[in-house]
Write an enzyme that holds these catalytic residues in place. Structure first.
Site, mmCIF file in Angstrom:
data_model
loop_
_atom_site.group_PDB
_atom_site.id
_atom_site.type_symbol
_atom_site.label_atom_id
_atom_site.label_comp_id
_atom_site.label_asym_id
_atom_site.label_seq_id
_atom_site.Cartn_x
_atom_site.Cartn_y
_atom_site.Cartn_z
ATOM 1 N N PRO A 166 0.929 -1.130 0.095
ATOM 2 C CA PRO A 166 -0.003 0.060 -0.024
ATOM 3 C C PRO A 166 0.765 1.286 -0.083
ATOM 4 O O PRO A 166 1.988 1.187 0.773
ATOM 5 C CB PRO A 166 -0.778 -0.040 1.287
ATOM 6 C CG PRO A 166 -0.748 -1.439 1.494
ATOM 7 C CD PRO A 166 0.337 -1.958 1.075
ATOM 8 N N GLU A 167 0.541 2.194 -0.752
ATOM 9 C CA GLU A 167 0.920 3.559 -0.958
ATOM 10 C C GLU A 167 0.531 4.743 0.287
ATOM 11 O O GLU A 167 -0.143 4.241 1.073
ATOM 12 C CB GLU A 167 0.972 4.142 -2.220
ATOM 13 C CG GLU A 167 1.547 3.000 -3.197
ATOM 14 C CD GLU A 167 1.836 3.248 -4.750
ATOM 15 O OE1 GLU A 167 2.297 4.447 -4.637
ATOM 16 O OE2 GLU A 167 1.914 2.485 -5.426
ATOM 17 N N LYS B 18 4.548 5.489 4.523
ATOM 18 C CA LYS B 18 3.755 4.072 4.841
ATOM 19 C C LYS B 18 3.722 3.319 6.164
ATOM 20 O O LYS B 18 3.504 2.260 6.385
ATOM 21 C CB LYS B 18 4.646 3.001 4.061
ATOM 22 C CG LYS B 18 4.469 3.527 2.466
ATOM 23 C CD LYS B 18 5.264 2.780 1.381
ATOM 24 C CE LYS B 18 5.201 3.187 0.212
ATOM 25 N NZ LYS B 18 6.071 2.263 -0.920
ATOM 26 N N ARG C 180 11.257 -3.398 -8.395
ATOM 27 C CA ARG C 180 10.039 -3.161 -8.565
ATOM 28 C C ARG C 180 9.584 -2.844 -9.870
ATOM 29 O O ARG C 180 10.392 -2.413 -10.576
ATOM 30 C CB ARG C 180 9.380 -1.878 -7.772
ATOM 31 C CG ARG C 180 9.636 -1.966 -6.402
ATOM 32 C CD ARG C 180 8.645 -3.092 -5.740
ATOM 33 N NE ARG C 180 8.759 -3.125 -4.089
ATOM 34 C CZ ARG C 180 9.522 -4.036 -3.539
ATOM 35 N NH1 ARG C 180 10.018 -4.970 -4.400
ATOM 36 N NH2 ARG C 180 9.461 -4.205 -2.450
#
Length: 266
Positions: free
Chosen positions: A2-3, A51, A253
C-alpha cells in the site's frame, strides 16, 4: 505494498473507530510483545508518515506510547463491531485492539513494535518529508535536495526511496513520471523540473485520498494512465505501454511507461 494514500485511509478508518476510546482489551500476537497488555489505555489517534502507521496511546499511568505498525506487502487493518466475525483467519491476526464500540484487527502486519511516543523519531526520523504531511516550505526544500543530491541515480529508484520522500510507491512512480513526461529509468538529472514533479506527486496522493482511489486520468473507467497497463495502448497517444524494472538490487519493482510520451532521451 500500500502507498501513502492507502495507508492514510487506513489510519482514518482506525481513527473513526478508536480515537478517544478506552481500550478494554488487547492482544499483541508477536513474540516480543506477547505478554504486553494495553487494556486501560486511551487511543489518541493514528498518525502516519509515508507508509508507517503510528497509533498513539496514553496509558493509565499517563505514559504516552506508540504502537508502530507497517503493512508491508500483505498487511491490513480491519474494523468490526465488538464480538463480530473477523474478515480474515484468526491465525493471520498480529494485533487486536478492543473498545466498547469496535474491534480493530491487524492482519499479516509486516512490523509491530511498541515504543514511547517521544522516541518516534528513532523509527521515522530518517525518512524523507511525507507527501501527505504538513509539507511546509522546509519539507519541500528537503525533498528537492534529497532527490537531486545524486543526479546520476535512476529516477524511479530515487522516488521509491522513502528516505528521499515518503509515500510514493509503484503506482505514483508510474503515474507522476507519465504526467511529467519523463522516463522512470532515466537519471534524476534528466528531469527538467524536479520540484514540479514532487508537487504533482503530492497533488496525486491528495486527490487519491479524497476520491478513495487513484484517479489520475479523471475517468473512473480508466483511472490511471500507465500503471499495470503494459501491452495496452496509451490513453493519450495509443502507443503500446511498456513495463520495466527500477529499485535497488534485491528490491526491484515494476514500473510502466509510454515510449512516445516518455522518451528515453529528450
Amino acid at each position: 505494498m500500500p502507498e501513502g494514500d492507502a495507508v492514510r485511509r487506513t489510519a482514518d478508518r482506525l481513527d473513526r473507530a478508536l480515537a478517544g476510546q478506552l481500550l478494554t482489551g488487547s492482544d499483541l500476537r508477536v513474540p516480543q510483545l506477547a505478554t504486553t497488555d494495553l487494556a486501560g489505555g486511551t487511543v489518541e489517534r493514528t498518525a502516519t508518515h509515508g507508509k508507517h502507521l503510528l497509533t498513539r496511546l496514553v496509558m493509565p499511568d499517563g505514559a504516552p506510547l506508540t504502537l508502530h505498525t507497517h503493512l508491508k506487502m500483505e498487511g491490513s487493518w480491519r474494523v468490526v463491531a465488538p464480538g463480530a466475525r473477523w474478515p480474515g483467519p484468526a491465525q493471520d491476526a498480529r494485533v487486536v485492539l478492543r473498545t466498547e464500540r469496535a474491534d480493530a484487527i491487524g492482519f499479516l502486519l509486516g512490523l509491530v513494535e511498541l515504543l514511547p511516543t517521544a522516541e518516534e523519531h528513532t523509527i521515522v526520523g530518517h525518512l524523507g518529508p511525507d507527501l501527505l504531511g504538513a509539507w511546509t516550505p522546509d519539507d519541500e526544500a528537503t525533498a528537492l535536495a534529497r532527490l537531486t543530491a545524486t543526479p546520476d541515480r535512476m529516477l524511479g529508484t530515487a522516488l521509491l526511496d522513502q528516505t528521499v520522500v515518503a509515500g510514493i510507491g509503484t503506482i505514483w512512480l508510474s503515474e507522476v513520471c507519465f504526467v511529467q513526461g519523463v522516463h522512470p529509468q532515466a537519471p534524476v538529472a534528466a528531469v527538467g523540473d524536479p520540484l514540479r514533479l514532487l508537487r504533482r506527486a503530492r497533488q496525486m496522493l491528495r486527490a487519491a485520498l479524497e476520491h478513495g482511489q487513484p484517479l489520475t486520468t479523471g475517468d473512473r473507467r480508466n483511472p490511471v494512465w500507465v500503471y499495470r497497463r503494459q501491452r495496452q495502448p496509451c490513453l493519450r497517444c495509443r502507443t503500446t505501454v511498456e513495463a520495466g524494472l527500477v529499485g535497488e538490487p534485491g528490491r526491484r519493482r515494476t514500473t510502466y511507461r509510454c515510449p512516445r510520451c516518455q522518451p528515453a532521451s529528450a
